[in-house]
Design an enzyme around this catalytic site. Structure first.
Site, PDB file in Angstrom:
ATOM      1  N   TYR A 141      36.017  39.093  27.759  1.00  0.00           N
ATOM      2  CA  TYR A 141      35.490  40.438  27.988  1.00  0.00           C
ATOM      3  C   TYR A 141      35.159  41.164  26.685  1.00  0.00           C
ATOM      4  O   TYR A 141      34.299  42.034  26.667  1.00  0.00           O
ATOM      5  CB  TYR A 141      36.501  41.281  28.770  1.00  0.00           C
ATOM      6  CG  TYR A 141      36.442  41.094  30.265  1.00  0.00           C
ATOM      7  CD1 TYR A 141      36.580  39.836  30.835  1.00  0.00           C
ATOM      8  CD2 TYR A 141      36.256  42.177  31.109  1.00  0.00           C
ATOM      9  CE1 TYR A 141      36.541  39.672  32.209  1.00  0.00           C
ATOM     10  CE2 TYR A 141      36.218  42.019  32.481  1.00  0.00           C
ATOM     11  CZ  TYR A 141      36.366  40.764  33.021  1.00  0.00           C
ATOM     12  OH  TYR A 141      36.329  40.615  34.377  1.00  0.00           O
ATOM     13  N   LYS A 191      42.863  26.544  30.483  1.00  0.00           N
ATOM     14  CA  LYS A 191      41.931  25.416  30.634  1.00  0.00           C
ATOM     15  C   LYS A 191      42.048  24.590  29.352  1.00  0.00           C
ATOM     16  O   LYS A 191      41.086  24.382  28.611  1.00  0.00           O
ATOM     17  CB  LYS A 191      40.504  25.960  30.858  1.00  0.00           C
ATOM     18  CG  LYS A 191      39.471  24.898  31.206  1.00  0.00           C
ATOM     19  CD  LYS A 191      39.627  24.326  32.614  1.00  0.00           C
ATOM     20  CE  LYS A 191      38.605  23.212  32.848  1.00  0.00           C
ATOM     21  NZ  LYS A 191      38.819  22.513  34.131  1.00  0.00           N
ATOM     22  N   ASP A 223      41.550  25.650  37.279  1.00  0.00           N
ATOM     23  CA  ASP A 223      40.933  25.138  38.516  1.00  0.00           C
ATOM     24  C   ASP A 223      42.007  24.746  39.524  1.00  0.00           C
ATOM     25  O   ASP A 223      41.915  25.041  40.721  1.00  0.00           O
ATOM     26  CB  ASP A 223      39.942  23.993  38.229  1.00  0.00           C
ATOM     27  CG  ASP A 223      40.439  22.982  37.219  1.00  0.00           C
ATOM     28  OD1 ASP A 223      41.536  23.177  36.648  1.00  0.00           O
ATOM     29  OD2 ASP A 223      39.739  21.975  36.998  1.00  0.00           O
ATOM     30  N   ASP A 247      40.942  37.956  36.238  1.00  0.00           N
ATOM     31  CA  ASP A 247      40.029  38.738  37.080  1.00  0.00           C
ATOM     32  C   ASP A 247      39.693  37.946  38.339  1.00  0.00           C
ATOM     33  O   ASP A 247      39.782  38.449  39.461  1.00  0.00           O
ATOM     34  CB  ASP A 247      38.754  39.060  36.291  1.00  0.00           C
ATOM     35  CG  ASP A 247      37.743  39.809  37.145  1.00  0.00           C
ATOM     36  OD1 ASP A 247      38.150  40.756  37.834  1.00  0.00           O
ATOM     37  OD2 ASP A 247      36.551  39.432  37.126  1.00  0.00           O
ATOM     38  N   ASP A 251      41.257  38.435  42.528  1.00  0.00           N
ATOM     39  CA  ASP A 251      40.447  38.648  43.744  1.00  0.00           C
ATOM     40  C   ASP A 251      40.817  37.600  44.786  1.00  0.00           C
ATOM     41  O   ASP A 251      40.949  37.896  45.978  1.00  0.00           O
ATOM     42  CB  ASP A 251      38.941  38.537  43.436  1.00  0.00           C
ATOM     43  CG  ASP A 251      38.301  39.895  43.178  1.00  0.00           C
ATOM     44  OD1 ASP A 251      39.004  40.779  42.646  1.00  0.00           O
ATOM     45  OD2 ASP A 251      37.110  40.067  43.502  1.00  0.00           O
TER      46      ASP A 251
HETATM   47  C1  IPM Z   1      38.698  44.481  37.907  1.00  0.00           C
HETATM   48  C2  IPM Z   1      37.211  44.677  37.975  1.00  0.00           C
HETATM   49  C3  IPM Z   1      36.687  44.956  36.591  1.00  0.00           C
HETATM   50  C4  IPM Z   1      37.044  43.766  35.714  1.00  0.00           C
HETATM   51  C5  IPM Z   1      35.185  45.262  36.504  1.00  0.00           C
HETATM   52  C6  IPM Z   1      34.812  46.427  37.368  1.00  0.00           C
HETATM   53  C7  IPM Z   1      34.718  45.455  35.093  1.00  0.00           C
HETATM   54  O1  IPM Z   1      36.611  43.550  38.537  1.00  0.00           O
HETATM   55  O2  IPM Z   1      39.398  45.427  37.500  1.00  0.00           O
HETATM   56  O3  IPM Z   1      39.185  43.409  38.271  1.00  0.00           O
HETATM   57  O4  IPM Z   1      36.333  42.770  35.721  1.00  0.00           O
HETATM   58  O5  IPM Z   1      38.057  43.834  35.012  1.00  0.00           O
HETATM   59 MG    MG Z   2      37.973  42.123  39.258  1.00  0.00          MG
END
Ligand code: IPM
Ligand code: MG
Length: 353
Positions: A141, A191, A223, A247, A251
């Site tokens: 990032y 990785k 992975d 990240d 999710d």
């Molecule tokens: C998160 C979000 C952010 C990230 C985005 C909105 C930049 O996806 O907080 O997980 O990637 O960190």
């Molecule tokens: Mg995110």
């Protein structure tokens, strides 16, 4: 005790969930004898509209001075032009960096009553109680160089994955400290079969593990980890990993809990203000309707009370109240129910004591 909290409602459903969560935060804090001063500031798209930048220096300075920051969400279709020079996400990334919150904690628990809300088989979800510790201020990032250039007549784009041993050490240490309070197991995800940064990550993880003889360390390739998170999630206690891996994996992990709307997060550094936000986004499709699930933000205020205000009992009271609304079958739309954000919050407040 008087504490200063900066509210950054942001865009989309952000203002709706923050507005509701603050009611719970205030009630729990005042029951614990703490009085909170709230200052509201713009972050993300709304800040771009007003000031032309996703975060002003004043906003960052206010957050740095605060005891804690509560954030809703940033972004939306209005600011999504890939050509745009200013993007809402710059505010969020700048804030994380500016607060030096290098560790992002994303706890995932599966409430028994929500097992059916997850697409996974119930037997896989039994006993899931894990924390992802995502490195938040380094890696892909933020690595330099980053950008576009012409190379031999072709447009080239570069992102850089860079870590120092110190950046790795501090976040891995934090993961081990959390594991000590829990099931005493750290899964370090990398990785290392391909990436040099991951080989350094692994080396540092082994060094840190030597400081914590009571905690077991396992390494897992990212992975494989993405598969294990859904095939045997109950085996994971504390998972620590690079910014972008974290990240993506969080999710994925949110699916375990039945809805992204349920999950809180805390971003912590060494002292200084902590940053608290639900892991969901700004959900432009439902923004303005008052139906967003406020529980992820409400649970984030519990983390705020625990980690920034040192009020663990007030935090536990909020978590218990949220557990109870779920056990009582109360649901917002994302979980197949019909309660509005405000009605759900009223139900949490009614169970707070
Ligand atoms: C998160 C979000 C952010 C990230 C985005 C909105 C930049 O996806 O907080 O997980 O990637 O960190
Ligand atoms: Mg995110």
């Amino acid at each position: 005790m008087e504490k200063n909290i900066v509210l950054l409602p942001g865009d989309g459903i952000g203002p709706e969930v923050v507005g509701q969560a603050v009611r719970v935060l205030e009630a729990a804090a005042s029951a614990a004898g703490a009085s909170l001063n709230f200052t509201e500031r713009l972050l993300g798209g709304c800040s771009i509209d007003r000031f032309g930048t996703a975060m002003t220096d004043e906003t960052l300075a206010d957050c740095q001075k605060a005891d804690a920051v509560l954030l809703g969400a940033v972004g939306g279709p209005k600011w999504d032009d890939p050509q745009a020079k200013v993007r809402p996400e710059q505010g969020l990334l700048g804030l994380r960096k500016g607060l030096s919150v290098f560790a992002n904690l994303r706890p995932v628990r599966v409430h028994p009553a929500l097992v059916s809300a997850s697409p996974l088989k119930p037997e896989r979800l039994a006993g899931v109680d894990l924390i992802v510790v995502r490195e938040l201020t380094g890696g892909l990032y933020f690595g330099q160089p980053k950008g576009r250039q012409m190379v031999d007549g072709h447009e080239q784009a570069v992102d850089t994955l860079v870590y120092t041993d110190e950046e790795i050490r501090r976040v891995v240490r934090l993961a081990f400290r959390f594991a000590q309070q829990r099931r005493k197991k750290v899964t370090s995800v990398d990785k290392a079969n391909v990436l040099e940064s991951s080989r350094l990550w692994r080396k540092v993880a082994v060094e840190v593990a030597a400081e914590f003889p009571d905690v077991a360390l396992e390494h897992m390739l990212v992975d494989t980890a993405s598969m294990r998170l859904v095939s045997s999630p109950a085996a994971i206690d504390v998972l620590v990993t690079e910014n972008m891996f974290g990240d993506i994996l969080t999710d994925e992990a949110s699916v375990l809990a039945g809805s992204m709307g349920m999950l809180p997060s805390a971003s912590l550094g060494e002292g200084g203000a902590g940053l608290y936000e639900p892991i969901h986004g700004s959900a432009p499709d439902i923004a303005g309707k008052g139906i967003a699930n406020p529980l992820g933000t409400i649970l984030s205020t519990a983390l705020l009370l625990r980690y920034s205000l040192n009020l663990p009992e007030a935090a536990a009271r909020i978590e218990a109240a949220v557990d109870r609304v779920i056990s009582d079958g109360l649901r917002t739309v994302d979980l197949g129910g019909s309660l509005s954000s405000k009605q759900m919050t009223d139900e949490v407040l009614a169970r707070l004591n």
